[in-house]
Design an enzyme around this catalytic site. Structure first.
Site, PDB file in Angstrom:
ATOM      1  N   PHE A  12     -39.023-145.455  47.767  1.00 47.33           N
ATOM      2  CA  PHE A  12     -38.250-144.294  47.291  1.00 47.33           C
ATOM      3  C   PHE A  12     -36.783-144.627  47.032  1.00 47.33           C
ATOM      4  CE2 PHE A  12     -37.028-144.043  51.779  1.00 47.33           C
ATOM      5  CZ  PHE A  12     -35.687-143.691  51.686  1.00 47.33           C
ATOM      6  N   LYS A  65     -47.273-148.110  40.365  1.00 47.53           N
ATOM      7  CA  LYS A  65     -47.513-146.944  41.246  1.00 47.53           C
ATOM      8  C   LYS A  65     -46.178-146.680  41.941  1.00 47.53           C
ATOM      9  CE  LYS A  65     -48.066-145.595  44.962  1.00 47.53           C
ATOM     10  NZ  LYS A  65     -47.067-144.686  45.588  1.00 47.53           N
ATOM     11  N   GLU A  93     -44.299-141.850  45.672  1.00 43.41           N
ATOM     12  CA  GLU A  93     -44.674-140.449  45.455  1.00 43.41           C
ATOM     13  C   GLU A  93     -43.504-139.522  45.775  1.00 43.41           C
ATOM     14  OE1 GLU A  93     -45.553-142.543  47.703  1.00 43.41           O
ATOM     15  OE2 GLU A  93     -46.269-141.659  49.576  1.00 43.41           O
ATOM     16  N   CYS A 142     -32.083-151.522  51.548  1.00 40.80           N
ATOM     17  CA  CYS A 142     -32.636-152.658  52.303  1.00 40.80           C
ATOM     18  C   CYS A 142     -31.572-153.715  52.549  1.00 40.80           C
ATOM     19  CB  CYS A 142     -33.796-153.271  51.550  1.00 40.80           C
ATOM     20  SG  CYS A 142     -33.280-153.987  49.999  1.00 40.80           S
ATOM     21  N   GLU A 193     -35.276-150.954  62.281  1.00 42.16           N
ATOM     22  CA  GLU A 193     -34.541-150.625  61.055  1.00 42.16           C
ATOM     23  C   GLU A 193     -34.299-149.119  61.090  1.00 42.16           C
ATOM     24  OE1 GLU A 193     -36.755-150.589  57.322  1.00 42.16           O
ATOM     25  OE2 GLU A 193     -35.015-151.448  56.298  1.00 42.16           O
TER      26      GLU A 193
END
Ligand code: NAD
Length: 502
Positions: A155, A179, A182, A287, A387
């Site tokens: 995301f 893909k 979502e 990240c 994390e």
């Protein structure tokens, strides 16, 4: 997730057409600043996934024959169209991530840079030649595309990460099934529309939607040759293990815990600014965010300045130019970070700045978290081990650079790290000895430009070949080596019974 038919359904992009899914399950896409539903995204059915893969396989037969300069020219047009729509893309991206406008533009820009690089595909796909490997025999290598490649994206960078993948794969002559996350499917759909406007032939890019079930279908499908994944550690492990078990080539980019070492001789004004920006920018949902500051010796004295700087930073909606960053992606993500902050306090770290109860005027339902600063953290604490993926900076004190290097090398992650120092010898030692794939020297977020590759190591990456740059071309292609002799006279030497060329 709900079972009702959506009001504004996101279509699938199959065989060059935008198709409404006949899925039974739909997922709500929300604006994280308000949690209002802005769209719904289908969990594609097996028939729909099958149709996308079959179309990509069929189109590959033609696309692989398209001359390399033509494929490069498609990327030249695409990068221009993306630049023409830069603001519009950033606004759309902001609506589904909550990122502030400037940061959303950065997300799009880092993707455009990869498309620029994909326009150089001809030189990236050059093989090698050696003349006269034996008498009158030449050897040369050809770089050829693989077939249908697949990307599964997270995301937090809805433009950049899809653009790390499909432009390089398609420029190299493959077709691609994407893909997207979502949680943020809208930017990916717009990227596809603009790709079509740039002249992309029907079906070279296909987009399917959904979650685990859809991903698992893709991972098992015989036709798909490669899987490129970016996301969290547990999912990255699942993707790598399942994809390779199914004999696919897999690159899986995972989570991170990035440390910045601050030496006592560093320029402390710069250190404070960079620590704040790189830890809480994008609400820490990067990240490559710096989430741990390793303060060497007297550098630990910057905590009060850091506290003052952190307290000045406020989150807010994407159109507020004074807001430093936006909300977290979802209430669940916010809840997770709140729990970690609580654990940090309970385990004995000093919470210098606590953003837990942050509110933003006019946006009572947003997933807001204020900047949070911990000092005195130790390696046994959850705020160090996990994390956090929120606007939280954890500070640790060590006595020497050697101790800092050992600390970082003992951490399971290896995505990015940096050192701030005025001493070349310290920086050289750090760059040489650190077991992390992307190193900044007086640069806080060292994301390499696309003529290099994105080279996370250890627990932050599963695979061999990384994203974009030359490594991506190798990931998305196969090497064929030709050994050739052209006779211009009969060679009366009889059968050769050995493996030696002569
Ligand atoms: P995520 O792992 O939840 O989701 C990533 C993708 O995997 C999505 O498309 C999702 O639909 C799919 N997915 C989720 N659960 C799955 C399952 N059980 N099986 C199969 N597929 C599944 O990650 P996210 O929350 O969207 O992204 C944040 C994470 O991504 C962070 O950990 C961050 O560090 C990481 N990330 C890493 C990099 C990198 O380059 N190393 C870059 C960006 C983000």
């Amino acid at each position: 997730m709900n079972d009702t038919n959506p009001i504004s359904p996101v279509p699938l992009y199959i065989d060059g057409e935008y198709k409404q899914s006949s899925a039974q399950q739909w997922i709500e896409v929300t604006n994280p600043a308000t949690n209002a539903v802005i769209a719904t995204v289908p969990c594609a059915t097996e028939l729909e996934l099958e149709a996308a893969i079959a179309s990509a396989a069929e189109i590959f037969k033609h696309w692989r024959e398209v001359p390399v300069p033509e494929r490069a020219r498609l990327m030249l047009s695409y990068q221009q169209i993306l630049k023409d729509h830069h603001d519009e893309l950033a606004e759309l991206l902001s609506s589904e991530t909550g990122k502030n406008f400037a940061d959303a533009k950065g997300d799009v820009w880092r993707g455009i840079e990869v498309v620029e690089q994909a326009a150089n595909i001809a030189s990236l796909m050059m093989g090698e030649t050696v003349e006269n490997v034996a008498s009158d025999i030449d050897s040369y290598s050809l770089i050829q595309p693989l077939g249908v490649c697949c990307g599964i994206t997270p995301f937090n960078f809805p433009a950049m990460i899809p653009l790390w993948m499909f432009p390089m794969a398609i420029a190299a002559g493959n077709t691609f099934v994407l893909k997207p996350s979502e949680q943020v499917p809208l930017t990916a759909m717009r990227l596809a529309e603009l790709f079509e406007q740039a002249g992309a032939p029907r079906g070279v890019l296909q987009i399917v939607h959904g979650g685990k079930e859809q991903v698992d279908y893709l991972l098992a499908h015989q036709t798909i040759r490669t899987i490129s994944f970016v996301g969290s550690v547990p999912v990255a492990k699942h993707i790598y293990q399942t994809g390779t078990h199914n004999l696919k080539r897999v690159q899986a980019f995972a989570g991170a815990k990035n440390h910045m070492v601050v030496m006592p001789d560093a320029n402390m004004g710069q250190v404070v600014n960079h620590l704040v920006g790189s830890s809480v920018g994008a609400a820490g949902q990067r990240c490559m965010a710096i989430s741990v500051a390793v303060l060497v010796g007297k550098a630990n004295e910057i905590i009060p300045a850091l506290r003052t700087a952190m307290e000045k930073v406020k989150p807010g909606p994407s159109d507020d130019s004074k807001a430093a960053y936006g909300p977290l992606i979802s209430p669940a993500a916010k809840q997770r970070v709140l729990q970690l902050i609580e654990q940090g306090k309970q385990q004995g770290a000093i919470c210098e700045v606590d953003g837990s109860s942050c509110t933003v005027e006019g946006y009572p339902n947003g997933n807001w978290l204020g900047p949070t600063l911990f000092s005195g953290a130790t390696t046994d604490m959850a705020i160090y081990q996990q994390e956090i993926f929120g606007p939280v900076l954890v500070c640790m004190a060590v006595d020497t650079l050697d101790e800092a290097i050992t600390l970082i090398n003992n951490n399971p992650y290896g995505n990015g790290t940096s050192i701030f120092t005025a001493c070349g010898a310290a920086a050289r030692k750090f760059q040489h000895r650190i077991q992390v794939g992307q190193v900044g020297i007086n640069v806080p977020i060292p994301v390499p430009l696309p003529f290099f590759s994105f080279t996370g190591w250890r627990g932050s990456f599963y695979g061999d070949l990384h994203a974009y740059g030359k490594q991506a071309v190798r990931f998305y292609t196969e090497t064929k080596t030709v050994t050739a002799r052209w006779f211009d006279e009969d060679i009366p030497d009889g059968p050769n019974m050995t493996i030696h060329l002569r």
